[in-house]
Design a protein around this motif. Structure first.
Motif, short mmCIF file in Angstrom:
data_model
loop_
_atom_site.label_atom_id
_atom_site.label_comp_id
_atom_site.label_asym_id
_atom_site.label_seq_id
_atom_site.Cartn_x
_atom_site.Cartn_y
_atom_site.Cartn_z
N HIS A 10 0.84 -1.20 0.00
CA HIS A 10 0.00 0.00 0.00
C HIS A 10 0.87 1.24 0.00
N SER A 11 0.38 2.26 -0.66
CA SER A 11 1.09 3.53 -0.70
C SER A 11 1.06 4.18 0.68
N PRO A 15 -3.87 7.99 -2.36
CA PRO A 15 -3.92 8.55 -3.70
C PRO A 15 -4.90 9.71 -3.87
N TYR A 18 -2.99 13.08 -3.76
CA TYR A 18 -1.99 13.43 -4.77
C TYR A 18 -2.21 14.81 -5.39
N PHE A 70 4.51 14.01 -7.00
CA PHE A 70 3.08 13.86 -6.80
C PHE A 70 2.28 14.29 -8.03
N LEU A 73 2.43 11.22 -10.17
CA LEU A 73 1.54 10.20 -9.63
C LEU A 73 0.08 10.55 -9.89
N TRP A 74 -0.25 11.84 -9.79
CA TRP A 74 -1.61 12.30 -10.02
C TRP A 74 -2.05 12.03 -11.45
N THR A 75 -1.14 12.22 -12.40
CA THR A 75 -1.49 12.04 -13.80
C THR A 75 -1.42 10.58 -14.24
N GLY A 76 -0.98 9.69 -13.37
CA GLY A 76 -0.98 8.28 -13.69
C GLY A 76 0.35 7.72 -14.13
N VAL A 77 1.40 8.52 -14.06
CA VAL A 77 2.74 8.03 -14.38
C VAL A 77 3.34 7.52 -13.08
N TYR A 78 3.29 6.22 -12.88
CA TYR A 78 3.75 5.66 -11.61
C TYR A 78 5.25 5.42 -11.66
N VAL A 79 5.97 6.18 -10.84
CA VAL A 79 7.43 6.12 -10.81
C VAL A 79 7.91 5.41 -9.57
#
Length: 79
Positions: A10-11, A15, A18, A70, A73-79
């Motif tokens: 879990h983060s 989310p 974000y 963040f 992460l908000w835009t969906g690019v999971y780094v």
């Protein structure tokens, strides 16, 4: 180890937060960047303080770095 025995990861940050974190951290980072720029422009060559410059630049860098994270992460690019 079977798949049923594994635990989910879990983060540490929810989310839902974000967008708020991205906007707040980038805004604060830009304010510190502006403060750094104004300090450099208005102070003379002999009155500058290296500690203040490094502190302001470091804080701005950290805030913009986490804000960018963040935002990604908000835009969906999971780094």
């Amino acid at each position: 180890m079977a798949l049923s025995e594994m635990q989910r990861v879990h983060s540490p940050v929810d989310p839902v937060l974000y967008p708020l974190l991205a906007v707040v951290l980038i805004t604060l980072g830009l304010l510190f960047t502006a403060s750094f720029f104004i300090y450099e422009v208005t102070s003379s060559k002999f009155s500058r303080n290296i500690v203040r410059e490094l502190a302001t630049g470091g804080v701005a860098s950290v805030l913009l770095g986490f804000g960018s994270l963040f935002l990604l992460l908000w835009t969906g690019v999971y780094v």
